[in-house]
Write an enzyme that holds these catalytic residues in place. Sequence first.
Site, short mmCIF file in Angstrom:
data_model
loop_
_atom_site.label_atom_id
_atom_site.label_comp_id
_atom_site.label_asym_id
_atom_site.label_seq_id
_atom_site.Cartn_x
_atom_site.Cartn_y
_atom_site.Cartn_z
N GLU A 197 0.82 -1.21 0.00
CA GLU A 197 0.00 0.00 0.00
C GLU A 197 0.85 1.26 0.00
O GLU A 197 0.54 2.23 -0.67
CB GLU A 197 -0.96 0.00 1.19
CG GLU A 197 -2.08 -1.02 1.09
CD GLU A 197 -2.95 -0.83 -0.16
OE1 GLU A 197 -3.00 0.28 -0.71
OE2 GLU A 197 -3.57 -1.82 -0.58
N ASP A 242 -10.32 4.98 -2.75
CA ASP A 242 -9.14 5.42 -3.48
C ASP A 242 -9.57 6.04 -4.81
O ASP A 242 -10.76 6.17 -5.08
CB ASP A 242 -8.19 4.25 -3.71
CG ASP A 242 -8.66 3.39 -4.86
OD1 ASP A 242 -9.90 3.21 -4.98
OD2 ASP A 242 -7.84 2.89 -5.63
N CYS A 276 -25.10 1.73 -15.09
CA CYS A 276 -24.19 2.87 -14.91
C CYS A 276 -24.87 4.18 -15.29
O CYS A 276 -25.29 4.39 -16.43
CB CYS A 276 -22.94 2.67 -15.77
SG CYS A 276 -21.79 4.07 -15.68
N CYS A 332 -16.46 -0.14 -21.31
CA CYS A 332 -17.81 -0.42 -20.80
C CYS A 332 -18.33 -1.76 -21.31
O CYS A 332 -19.21 -2.36 -20.68
CB CYS A 332 -18.74 0.72 -21.20
SG CYS A 332 -18.21 2.34 -20.59
N TYR A 371 -7.12 6.50 3.56
CA TYR A 371 -7.21 5.41 2.59
C TYR A 371 -6.39 4.19 3.03
O TYR A 371 -6.90 3.06 3.05
CB TYR A 371 -6.74 5.85 1.18
CG TYR A 371 -6.40 4.63 0.37
CD1 TYR A 371 -7.41 3.85 -0.18
CD2 TYR A 371 -5.08 4.19 0.24
CE1 TYR A 371 -7.12 2.67 -0.85
CE2 TYR A 371 -4.79 3.01 -0.42
CZ TYR A 371 -5.81 2.27 -0.97
OH TYR A 371 -5.51 1.10 -1.60
N CYS A 406 -17.73 -4.19 -18.66
CA CYS A 406 -18.14 -3.81 -17.30
C CYS A 406 -19.37 -4.59 -16.84
O CYS A 406 -20.39 -4.62 -17.54
CB CYS A 406 -18.43 -2.31 -17.24
SG CYS A 406 -18.92 -1.77 -15.59
#
Length: 304
Positions: free
Chosen positions: A49, A150, A221, A212, A132, A215
């Site tokens: 991280e 994030d 969406c 997309c 975060y 997706c």
Amino acid sequence: MRTHTEQTEQTEQTETTLHTPVIAWFEANARDLPWRRPEAGAWGVMVSEFMLQQTPVSRVLPVYEQWVARWPRPADLAAEAPGEAVRAWGRLGYPRRALRLHGAAQAIRDRHNGDVPSEHAQLLALPGIGEYTAAAVASFAYGQRHAVLDTNVRRVFARTVTGVEYPPNATTAAERRLARSLLPEDRTRAAEWAAASMELGALVCTARSPECGRCPVAAHCAWKLAGKPAHEGPPRRGQTYAGTDRQVRGKLLAVLREAVAPVTQQALDAVWDEPVQRARALDGLVSDGLVEPMADGLYRLPLT
DNA sequence: CAACCGTGGAT
DNA sequence: TATCCAAGGTT
């Protein structure tokens, strides 16, 4: 005030339209990253991280492997000179992260018996860990329920829920509220959702050219349903780099990283011809603790 | 809260 | 070539 029934309906709706398809997509498409393997442990998650703060996965991978092999536990890193952490950081960028990770390792040794803490508040108290990263470590390493917000998740929410192409420049209270409201009640489910929504933003719902067609929630969406309207408002922050103090700092520190012995003022002077800026950059590195001036006029990476 | 803090790959 | 942008944090 919302009734219990309305709350339940909203949760079930989110479960059907968002959580289930995104988590199913994740299970089929997640990258096999070393910090996601069980043997990484909380320390591996934490190291990754830090490195991933503003640095792409592809550049982190080799350095991550070196770090966890060399310093398999926090106490191993804590026992090193901070300059060794800076050196091993290599060209990942933002080398203050290396210093903070070293400081976090020392705090873990001193305050937590050498074990990465699992409490969000204790993580947040460590140097280099903000909202975060604390949520990410608690969620990914310990399976806790936290909103992990994030840049990827913010973009996914901006598009799927809010219906705009990009999130605001700085994280807003509204975004935090939204993230919390979309968090599954169940701990395990929440942790899966955190990883899955982030991965979706990293692999499919990308900043430049979202795919997309791949997706799992394209049909729901809001941005796509609105016809993918172009971004409104102020342009994204354009940060010039050439000629800045940051570039000079980078050149100076590169000399120190690659040197095995202390470096002369002359060797540092060679990297930049403008003396005022050069001195300012070096001063900054020293006050940040990234460079240690010695009594004899030489410079080195910090021993303490 | 805006500015600052590195580096390199993709477009 | 210039710009964008990448699992942010600190001041």
